[in-house]
Design an enzyme around this catalytic site. Structure first.
Site, PDB file in Angstrom:
ATOM      1  N   ASP A  26     -23.792  44.127 -84.191  1.00  0.00           N
ATOM      2  CA  ASP A  26     -23.357  45.529 -84.086  1.00  0.00           C
ATOM      3  C   ASP A  26     -22.172  45.674 -83.125  1.00  0.00           C
ATOM      4  O   ASP A  26     -22.035  44.894 -82.178  1.00  0.00           O
ATOM      5  CB  ASP A  26     -24.541  46.389 -83.601  1.00  0.00           C
ATOM      6  CG  ASP A  26     -24.290  47.873 -83.807  1.00  0.00           C
ATOM      7  OD1 ASP A  26     -23.486  48.233 -84.694  1.00  0.00           O
ATOM      8  OD2 ASP A  26     -24.895  48.680 -83.071  1.00  0.00           O
ATOM      9  N   SER A  71     -27.080  47.187 -93.845  1.00  0.00           N
ATOM     10  CA  SER A  71     -28.428  47.761 -93.953  1.00  0.00           C
ATOM     11  C   SER A  71     -28.511  48.701 -95.154  1.00  0.00           C
ATOM     12  O   SER A  71     -27.487  49.156 -95.683  1.00  0.00           O
ATOM     13  CB  SER A  71     -28.783  48.528 -92.675  1.00  0.00           C
ATOM     14  OG  SER A  71     -28.111  49.769 -92.643  1.00  0.00           O
ATOM     15  N   ASN A  74     -26.438  51.641 -94.526  1.00  0.00           N
ATOM     16  CA  ASN A  74     -24.986  51.562 -94.351  1.00  0.00           C
ATOM     17  C   ASN A  74     -24.198  52.081 -95.558  1.00  0.00           C
ATOM     18  O   ASN A  74     -22.998  52.339 -95.455  1.00  0.00           O
ATOM     19  CB  ASN A  74     -24.543  50.130 -94.012  1.00  0.00           C
ATOM     20  CG  ASN A  74     -24.912  49.692 -92.595  1.00  0.00           C
ATOM     21  OD1 ASN A  74     -25.230  48.537 -92.351  1.00  0.00           O
ATOM     22  ND2 ASN A  74     -24.871  50.623 -91.646  1.00  0.00           N
ATOM     23  N   ILE A 201     -34.004  48.761 -83.315  1.00  0.00           N
ATOM     24  CA  ILE A 201     -34.181  47.752 -84.376  1.00  0.00           C
ATOM     25  C   ILE A 201     -33.476  48.178 -85.659  1.00  0.00           C
ATOM     26  O   ILE A 201     -33.192  47.340 -86.508  1.00  0.00           O
ATOM     27  CB  ILE A 201     -35.703  47.528 -84.616  1.00  0.00           C
ATOM     28  CG1 ILE A 201     -36.359  47.158 -83.282  1.00  0.00           C
ATOM     29  CG2 ILE A 201     -35.976  46.498 -85.696  1.00  0.00           C
ATOM     30  CD1 ILE A 201     -37.188  45.965 -83.173  1.00  0.00           C
TER      31      ILE A 201
HETATM   32  C1  IPE Z   1     -27.384  47.937 -87.923  1.00  0.00           C
HETATM   33  O1  IPE Z   1     -26.246  48.500 -87.348  1.00  0.00           O
HETATM   34  C2  IPE Z   1     -27.051  47.295 -89.221  1.00  0.00           C
HETATM   35  C3  IPE Z   1     -26.147  46.143 -89.176  1.00  0.00           C
HETATM   36  C4  IPE Z   1     -25.622  45.569 -88.118  1.00  0.00           C
HETATM   37  C5  IPE Z   1     -25.840  45.577 -90.437  1.00  0.00           C
HETATM   38  P1  IPE Z   1     -25.913  50.064 -87.489  1.00  0.00           P
HETATM   39  O2  IPE Z   1     -24.676  50.286 -86.731  1.00  0.00           O
HETATM   40  O3  IPE Z   1     -25.910  50.466 -88.907  1.00  0.00           O
HETATM   41  O4  IPE Z   1     -27.163  50.732 -86.763  1.00  0.00           O
HETATM   42  P2  IPE Z   1     -27.360  52.217 -86.210  1.00  0.00           P
HETATM   43  O5  IPE Z   1     -27.074  53.144 -87.338  1.00  0.00           O
HETATM   44  O6  IPE Z   1     -26.399  52.414 -85.081  1.00  0.00           O
HETATM   45  O7  IPE Z   1     -28.775  52.277 -85.728  1.00  0.00           O
HETATM   46  C1  IPE Z   2     -21.851  46.470 -87.331  1.00  0.00           C
HETATM   47  O1  IPE Z   2     -20.857  47.128 -86.645  1.00  0.00           O
HETATM   48  C2  IPE Z   2     -21.451  46.097 -88.731  1.00  0.00           C
HETATM   49  C3  IPE Z   2     -22.137  46.851 -89.795  1.00  0.00           C
HETATM   50  C4  IPE Z   2     -23.050  47.761 -89.616  1.00  0.00           C
HETATM   51  C5  IPE Z   2     -21.766  46.552 -91.143  1.00  0.00           C
HETATM   52  P1  IPE Z   2     -20.666  48.705 -86.769  1.00  0.00           P
HETATM   53  O2  IPE Z   2     -19.744  48.967 -87.885  1.00  0.00           O
HETATM   54  O3  IPE Z   2     -21.969  49.386 -86.829  1.00  0.00           O
HETATM   55  O4  IPE Z   2     -19.949  49.020 -85.394  1.00  0.00           O
HETATM   56  P2  IPE Z   2     -20.210  50.285 -84.452  1.00  0.00           P
HETATM   57  O5  IPE Z   2     -21.661  50.284 -84.104  1.00  0.00           O
HETATM   58  O6  IPE Z   2     -19.811  51.499 -85.227  1.00  0.00           O
HETATM   59  O7  IPE Z   2     -19.356  50.017 -83.270  1.00  0.00           O
HETATM   60 MG    MG Z   3     -23.233  50.149 -85.420  1.00  0.00          MG
END
Ligand code: IPE
Ligand code: IPE
Ligand code: MG
Length: 259
Positions: A26, A71, A74, A201
């Site tokens: 993340d 996820s 996403n 999580i």
């Molecule tokens: C979790 O990250 C999913 C992945 C890293 C693939 P998110 O960025 O989607 O999680 P939330 O929404 O902040 O909880």
């Molecule tokens: C994790 O990084 C990658 C995916 C969820 C695909 P994010 O894209 O969630 O990055 P932040 O949390 O917005 O910084």
């Molecule tokens: Mg994120």
């Protein structure tokens, strides 16, 4: 209980390498925003950390590495970001499969894959096939994965077996559920790492994380390098996993060599 004791024996008290590491990668978007770049630049930068963590896992002797790449939730992101993520899947797989073979890494993609384009699904299958004889480590990429989806599909499969008369409801136990989850045959994750500073999580491992050690890093995923990973592994090595036992019982068991 047998498996808890076995785990303690295997891990012993010192020099422990987690057999299975699971990571929520993340912070890509924030890493990019902090630099005045579009979020998608963060995803591209994150792909480098994936390569590093895979190679470091092989080097440290990790047996299974599970990475949360996308996820179930996403899909709700802006369409442009989702399509860049899909393109990145495609291009990274194309480039990396050969490296995985060279490192002895078997690839598995887990999740509700029918939601992806036919082309991408085809590529997933090809990449799995090209690496299926590799034995040094298994890399599981969780894509369109959700812990609740996984438990739900396991329950659906149990219900099918019951209604077909193949399974007696009284015989349903934890292994009936656990054995139907999409994770590879192997241990539950020993160590869970989440980068990006959030302490949640996010619907990743729900069933499988019952006794997983949790580790949170404030680094954004593109910044998570070999040294940061080694720090997480060292932190894990210092922990005492008790699985409901007392510390004294664990210390006594640590001297028992288990298969
Ligand atoms: C979790 O990250 C999913 C992945 C890293 C693939 P998110 O960025 O989607 O999680 P939330 O929404 O902040 O909880
Ligand atoms: C994790 O990084 C990658 C995916 C969820 C695909 P994010 O894209 O969630 O990055 P932040 O949390 O917005 O910084
Ligand atoms: Mg994120």
């Amino acid at each position: 209980m047998t498996s808890a004791i076995a785990n303690i024996g295997r891990d012993g008290a010192h020099g422990r390498v987690p057999e299975h590491v699971a990571i929520i990668m993340d912070g890509n978007g924030r890493w990019a925003s902090q630099r005045g770049l579009p979020r998608t630049a963060g995803h591209r930068a994150g792909a480098k950390s994936v390569r590093s963590v895979v190679e470091e896992s092989v080097r440290h002797g990790v047996r299974v590495l599970t990475l949360f790449a996308f996820s179930s939730e996403n899909w709700r992101r802006p369409r442009g970001e989702v399509s860049v993520l899909m393109e990145l899947f495609m291009s990274t797989l194309r480039v990396e499969v050969q490296r995985l073979v060279e490192h002895g890494v078997r690839l598995r993609i887990i999740g509700e894959l029918s939601a992806f384009s036919d082309g991408l699904q085809h590529q997933f299958r090809e990449a799995e096939a090209a690496t299926r004889h590799n034995r040094r480590m298994t890399l599981q990429i969780a894509a369109n994965y959700g812990g609740r989806w996984d438990i739900t599909q396991a329950v659906r499969s149990i219900a099918r077996d019951v209604s077909a008369g193949r399974l007696n409801p009284d015989d349903i136990d934890e292994s009936s559920v656990g054995g139907r989850l999409s994770f590879v045959d192997g241990p539950d994750p020993d160590l869970f790492i989440r980068t990006g500073g959030e302490k949640r999580i996010s619907n990743f491992l729900l069933w499988q994380s019952a006794y997983t050690e949790l580790y949170f890093s404030d680094l954004m995923w593109p910044e998570f390098d070999a040294a940061a990973y080694a720090a997480a592994l060292n932190d894990y090595a210092r922990r005492q996993r008790r699985f409901g036992l007392t510390g004294e019982q664990v210390a006594a068991n640590a001297n028992v060599v288990v298969g």
